[in-house]
Design an enzyme around this catalytic site. Structure first.
Site, PDB file in Angstrom:
ATOM      1  CE  LYS A  22      -1.756   1.631   3.980  1.00  0.00           C
ATOM      2  NZ  LYS A  22      -1.499   3.053   4.250  1.00  0.00           N
ATOM      3  CG  ASN A  23       2.286   2.733   3.471  1.00  0.00           C
ATOM      4  OD1 ASN A  23       1.130   3.052   3.164  1.00  0.00           O
ATOM      5  ND2 ASN A  23       2.653   2.543   4.724  1.00  0.00           N
ATOM      6  CB  CYS A 124      -5.102  10.525  11.311  1.00  0.00           C
ATOM      7  SG  CYS A 124      -3.597   9.732  11.813  1.00  0.00           S
ATOM      8  NE  ARG A 129       0.273  10.337  10.098  1.00  0.00           N
ATOM      9  CZ  ARG A 129      -0.161   9.306   9.366  1.00  0.00           C
ATOM     10  NH1 ARG A 129      -1.330   8.799   9.593  1.00  0.00           N
ATOM     11  NH2 ARG A 129       0.584   8.839   8.383  1.00  0.00           N
ATOM     12  N   PRO A 130       1.609  16.707  11.034  1.00  0.00           N
ATOM     13  CG  PRO A 130       3.222  18.013  12.059  1.00  0.00           C
ATOM     14  CD  PRO A 130       2.388  16.792  12.254  1.00  0.00           C
ATOM     15  CG  ASP A 132       6.337  20.791   9.762  1.00  0.00           C
ATOM     16  OD1 ASP A 132       5.649  19.772   9.979  1.00  0.00           O
ATOM     17  OD2 ASP A 132       7.491  20.909  10.182  1.00  0.00           O
ATOM     18  CD  GLN A 133      10.353  19.212   8.422  1.00  0.00           C
ATOM     19  OE1 GLN A 133      11.432  19.253   7.840  1.00  0.00           O
ATOM     20  NE2 GLN A 133      10.006  20.063   9.379  1.00  0.00           N
ATOM     21  CG  ASP A 319       3.259   1.562   9.517  1.00  0.00           C
ATOM     22  OD1 ASP A 319       3.423   1.807   8.318  1.00  0.00           O
ATOM     23  OD2 ASP A 319       2.904   2.430  10.357  1.00  0.00           O
ATOM     24  NE  ARG A 411      -7.453   4.311   5.277  1.00  0.00           N
ATOM     25  CZ  ARG A 411      -7.088   5.514   5.704  1.00  0.00           C
ATOM     26  NH1 ARG A 411      -7.612   6.005   6.796  1.00  0.00           N
ATOM     27  NH2 ARG A 411      -6.173   6.207   5.061  1.00  0.00           N
TER      28      ARG A 411
END
Ligand code: EPZ
Length: 431
Positions: A22-23, A124, A129-130, A132-133, A319, A411
């Site tokens: 998935k990732n 979430c 989980r910003p 900004d980077q 994970d 998901r």
């Protein structure tokens, strides 16, 4: 909402095939935005998140073809994307709020279309989980970026030659960020000049994406290390790429077999992508043998507790933390689990305690005292990997366990109950 009914106590035996990751699939789908030519991806997992991403790309003007399989049945695992008609570089809130990985269109859109309007992903369950980077990196590449009314607005600058193009830059991310590295690597592919990403994520999915981008004409070196160099090209072309196996799905099934005292063989796997997980399962008493694309695990009568600390790849993956909290719940001894990546990724603990686990949480540390047995109960899934931990606990618990809100599972795990059922688990989906 669907529920999963599990009758615990059956050890898992047999063979299961691992799906595409998935990732890896999610950034690879976004890579199609970088070219006018078709990108064909094979071994695409049939997951809700993949469908969500395809829907988002289609409403941007990308044509999506799922090739028909030999039997005439749509062979959904092969997807061809044609972004020649890209005409709407917008990722609306309605789409992004259901899947934060939609942020991965930001870099490719800024690079290919010269502009992007992408909803800020909300937080979430597992943390703020910003992004900004992602924003900082694009700004360093010359993008005019603003955040307004919950949207990121990015526009590539006008270069001396009149083109609107990002400029290569030396980027340093404040922390290791997987999708941040992927977004910036994709943006850099079409930038003018060289981009160096320092402190880059080393996850195998980053390498899989880089390998596909290189097939599409990008000039990338260093993927898999913490310094990635990208020399921008004027344009990229189509390619065909097979998505790497899902290392987290692999680890999840290994844990399910380990906890139930079974023995399984996982085919179509990438054993080299989960050394830390295999190391911990071996430490817990499992006998694991590796082949080039398969993993065999034989579990002991009872596992020994294993402590762990989540960290960026190649260390132990966050994970897999919930799955290991589940197996430690019934292991012999006491395990200390440190979660260093996300600030709120222990929600599965209270659900495991409902099943009889003995877990104490103190900030980002969980102390798990193994108990002789768990007792089935109704529990609730809160996020994708927490749900996986609950499935493992349900497989071990005596009696029936009902897991609610299993849309989280859908998901990220393809055909979960079919694969578990084929391994001897007594699992049923309640509509
Ligand atoms: C990716 O998320 C994965 N998702 C996650 O998998 C995984 O848990 C995570 O990497 C860590 O390995 C996909 O690849 C689609 P990060 P990502 O950016 O990229 C902070 C699953 O279950 N951070 O590596 O969003 C962030 O808050 C999912 O499949 C910033 O502060 O994670 C976190 O604490 C869950 N600012 C840490 O860095 C930023 O701009 C690592 O996050 C970016 C990140």
């Amino acid at each position: 909402m669907d529920k999963l009914l599990i009758e615990g106590g059956a050890p898992l035996h047999g063979e299961a095939a691992i799906s595409g990751a998935k990732n890896a699939a999610l950034p690879l789908l976004c890579a199609a935005l970088l070219t006018r030519e078709p990108l064909t991806l094979t071994h695409v997992p049939r997951l809700n998140d993949v469908d969500t991403m395809l829907g988002l790309l289609e409403q941007m003007g990308v044509k999506v073809f799922r090739e028909t399989g030999v039997s005439g049945r749509a062979d959904e695992s092969t997807v061809t994307l044609d972004a020649s008609g890209l005409d709407n570089p917008v990722a609306p809130y309605e789409r992004v709020k259901t899947m934060r990985a939609a942020i991965l269109v930001l870099g490719p859109l800024a690079a290919r279309a010269g502009e992007a309007k992408v909803s800020l992903p909300g937080g979430c369950a597992i943390g703020a989980r910003p992004v900004d980077q992602h924003i900082k990196g694009l700004a360093a590449m010359g993008a005019e970026i603003s955040v307004l009314h919950g949207y990121i607005l990015a526009r590539a600058p006008r270069q001396k030659d009149g083109s609107t193009r990002l400029s290569g830059a030396r980027l340093f991310t404040d922390m290791v960020t997987v999708t941040g590295t992927e977004n910036l690597m994709m943006a850099a592919c079409l930038a003018a000049g060289e981009t160096v990403i320092e402190n880059a994520a080393r996850e195998p999915e980053v390498v899989d994406l880089a390998n596909c981008l290189i097939k599409m004409g990008a000039q990338i070196s260093g993927a898999g290390s913490d310094v990635i160099r990208i020399r921008g090209v004027a344009s990229m072309h189509g390619a065909t790429h097979r998505i790497m196996p899902d290392r987290i799905e692999t680890g999840t099934y290994l844990c399910a077999a380990a906890a139930t005292g079974g023995s399984i063989r996982l085919t179509g796997a990438a054993p080299g992508s989960l050394d830390a997980v295999i190391d911990k399962l071996t430490e817990s008493g499992c006998r694991i043998t590796i082949e080039s694309d398969a993993i065999n695990l034989a579990a002991p009568q009872r596992l020994t507790s294993v402590s762990l600390r989540t960290s960026p790849y190649p260390a132990f993956p966050t994970d897999m933390q919930a799955q290991f909290m589940a197996i430690n719940s019934v292991a012999e001894g006491t395990a200390v689990i440190r979660e260093t990546i996300f600030e709120n990724r222990f929600m599965h603990a209270v659900e495991l305690i409902r099943l009889g686990a003995d877990i104490k949480i103190d900030g980002n540390t969980a102390v798990v005292h193994g108990v002789a047995k768990l007792d089935g109960a109704t529990v609730m899934a809160t996020d994708l990997r927490a749900s996986a931990g609950l499935v493992i606990a349900g497989l071990v618990a005596e009696g029936e366990t009902v897991i609610e809100r299993i849309y989280h599972l859908d998901r990220g795990y393809e055909h979960l109950e079919q694969k578990l059922g084929a391994l001897g688990a007594r699992v049923r989906r309640l509509r």
